[in-house]
Scaffold this motif. Sequence first.
Motif, PDB file in Angstrom:
ATOM      1  N   UNK A 121     -10.289  -7.581   2.026  1.00  0.00           N
ATOM      2  CA  UNK A 121     -10.183  -6.121   1.983  1.00  0.00           C
ATOM      3  C   UNK A 121     -11.331  -5.493   2.765  1.00  0.00           C
ATOM      4  N   UNK A 122     -10.960  -4.662   3.706  1.00  0.00           N
ATOM      5  CA  UNK A 122     -11.932  -3.945   4.528  1.00  0.00           C
ATOM      6  C   UNK A 122     -12.292  -2.605   3.893  1.00  0.00           C
ATOM      7  N   UNK A 123     -11.272  -1.871   3.428  1.00  0.00           N
ATOM      8  CA  UNK A 123     -11.483  -0.545   2.841  1.00  0.00           C
ATOM      9  C   UNK A 123     -10.243  -0.156   2.050  1.00  0.00           C
ATOM     10  N   UNK A 124     -10.397   0.869   1.198  1.00  0.00           N
ATOM     11  CA  UNK A 124      -9.247   1.414   0.485  1.00  0.00           C
ATOM     12  C   UNK A 124      -9.512   2.877   0.163  1.00  0.00           C
ATOM     13  N   UNK A 125      -8.414   3.627   0.023  1.00  0.00           N
ATOM     14  CA  UNK A 125      -8.515   5.077  -0.173  1.00  0.00           C
ATOM     15  C   UNK A 125      -7.265   5.568  -0.892  1.00  0.00           C
ATOM     16  N   UNK A 126      -7.390   6.643  -1.653  1.00  0.00           N
ATOM     17  CA  UNK A 126      -6.225   7.229  -2.328  1.00  0.00           C
ATOM     18  C   UNK A 126      -5.140   7.584  -1.321  1.00  0.00           C
ATOM     19  N   UNK A 127      -3.905   7.410  -1.738  1.00  0.00           N
ATOM     20  CA  UNK A 127      -2.754   7.678  -0.875  1.00  0.00           C
ATOM     21  C   UNK A 127      -2.476   9.182  -0.786  1.00  0.00           C
ATOM     22  N   UNK A 128      -1.680   9.549   0.201  1.00  0.00           N
ATOM     23  CA  UNK A 128      -1.213  10.927   0.321  1.00  0.00           C
ATOM     24  C   UNK A 128      -0.307  11.241  -0.869  1.00  0.00           C
ATOM     25  N   UNK A 129      -0.210  12.518  -1.259  1.00  0.00           N
ATOM     26  CA  UNK A 129       0.643  12.879  -2.405  1.00  0.00           C
ATOM     27  C   UNK A 129       2.078  12.364  -2.304  1.00  0.00           C
ATOM     28  N   UNK A 130       2.666  12.388  -1.114  1.00  0.00           N
ATOM     29  CA  UNK A 130       4.059  11.937  -0.958  1.00  0.00           C
ATOM     30  C   UNK A 130       4.219  10.434  -1.189  1.00  0.00           C
ATOM     31  N   UNK A 131       3.103   9.682  -1.188  1.00  0.00           N
ATOM     32  CA  UNK A 131       3.162   8.238  -1.404  1.00  0.00           C
ATOM     33  C   UNK A 131       2.477   7.812  -2.695  1.00  0.00           C
ATOM     34  N   UNK A 132       2.219   8.773  -3.581  1.00  0.00           N
ATOM     35  CA  UNK A 132       1.679   8.442  -4.884  1.00  0.00           C
ATOM     36  C   UNK A 132       0.362   9.114  -5.219  1.00  0.00           C
ATOM     37  N   UNK A 133      -0.283   9.731  -4.241  1.00  0.00           N
ATOM     38  CA  UNK A 133      -1.535  10.444  -4.496  1.00  0.00           C
ATOM     39  C   UNK A 133      -2.561   9.584  -5.212  1.00  0.00           C
ATOM     40  N   UNK A 134      -3.110  10.108  -6.296  1.00  0.00           N
ATOM     41  CA  UNK A 134      -4.145   9.374  -7.035  1.00  0.00           C
ATOM     42  C   UNK A 134      -3.581   8.204  -7.836  1.00  0.00           C
ATOM     43  N   UNK A 135      -2.263   8.012  -7.799  1.00  0.00           N
ATOM     44  CA  UNK A 135      -1.642   6.875  -8.469  1.00  0.00           C
ATOM     45  C   UNK A 135      -1.366   5.713  -7.529  1.00  0.00           C
ATOM     46  N   UNK A 136      -1.910   5.818  -6.311  1.00  0.00           N
ATOM     47  CA  UNK A 136      -1.677   4.765  -5.311  1.00  0.00           C
ATOM     48  C   UNK A 136      -2.857   4.710  -4.348  1.00  0.00           C
ATOM     49  N   UNK A 137      -2.972   3.583  -3.673  1.00  0.00           N
ATOM     50  CA  UNK A 137      -4.061   3.385  -2.716  1.00  0.00           C
ATOM     51  C   UNK A 137      -3.531   2.814  -1.417  1.00  0.00           C
ATOM     52  N   UNK A 138      -4.129   3.267  -0.320  1.00  0.00           N
ATOM     53  CA  UNK A 138      -3.969   2.573   0.945  1.00  0.00           C
ATOM     54  C   UNK A 138      -5.059   1.514   0.964  1.00  0.00           C
ATOM     55  N   UNK A 139      -4.682   0.298   1.307  1.00  0.00           N
ATOM     56  CA  UNK A 139      -5.642  -0.807   1.403  1.00  0.00           C
ATOM     57  C   UNK A 139      -5.585  -1.330   2.826  1.00  0.00           C
ATOM     58  N   UNK A 140      -6.747  -1.461   3.435  1.00  0.00           N
ATOM     59  CA  UNK A 140      -6.845  -1.952   4.800  1.00  0.00           C
ATOM     60  C   UNK A 140      -7.493  -3.330   4.779  1.00  0.00           C
ATOM     61  N   UNK A 141      -6.840  -4.260   5.451  1.00  0.00           N
ATOM     62  CA  UNK A 141      -7.299  -5.644   5.462  1.00  0.00           C
ATOM     63  C   UNK A 141      -8.032  -5.962   6.763  1.00  0.00           C
ATOM     64  N   UNK A 142      -8.965  -6.890   6.664  1.00  0.00           N
ATOM     65  CA  UNK A 142      -9.679  -7.360   7.848  1.00  0.00           C
ATOM     66  C   UNK A 142      -8.708  -8.144   8.728  1.00  0.00           C
TER      67      UNK A 142
END
Length: 87
Positions: free
Chosen positions: A62-83
């Motif tokens: 895992x390189x980084x992660x951040x809360x998703x946009x509202x249309x994709x779950x907002x604070x109930x989801x995360x974008x995860x970026x992999x190395x």
Amino acid sequence: AKLDLHGLTTNAAQEKLLAFIARETANHHRSLLIIHGKGSHDGEAPVLKNLVNHWLPQIPQVSAFHSALPKEGGSGALYVFLKRNND
């Protein structure tokens, strides 16, 4: 790639998360959506959300992660970026 952890036990969620990240790393995918939910409607703390936020920094891929946009779950989801996978 997307993983939904709703309704899983703590152990099952961790196992699915680790397997998913390993599989997506092997497939050279670098951007993931993890849906963990926002907690119960009774106002209880979001167990899986807090655990996922704790587990992700411990996963070497895992390189980084951040809360998703509202249309994709907002604070109930995360974008995860992999190395980048150098296999």
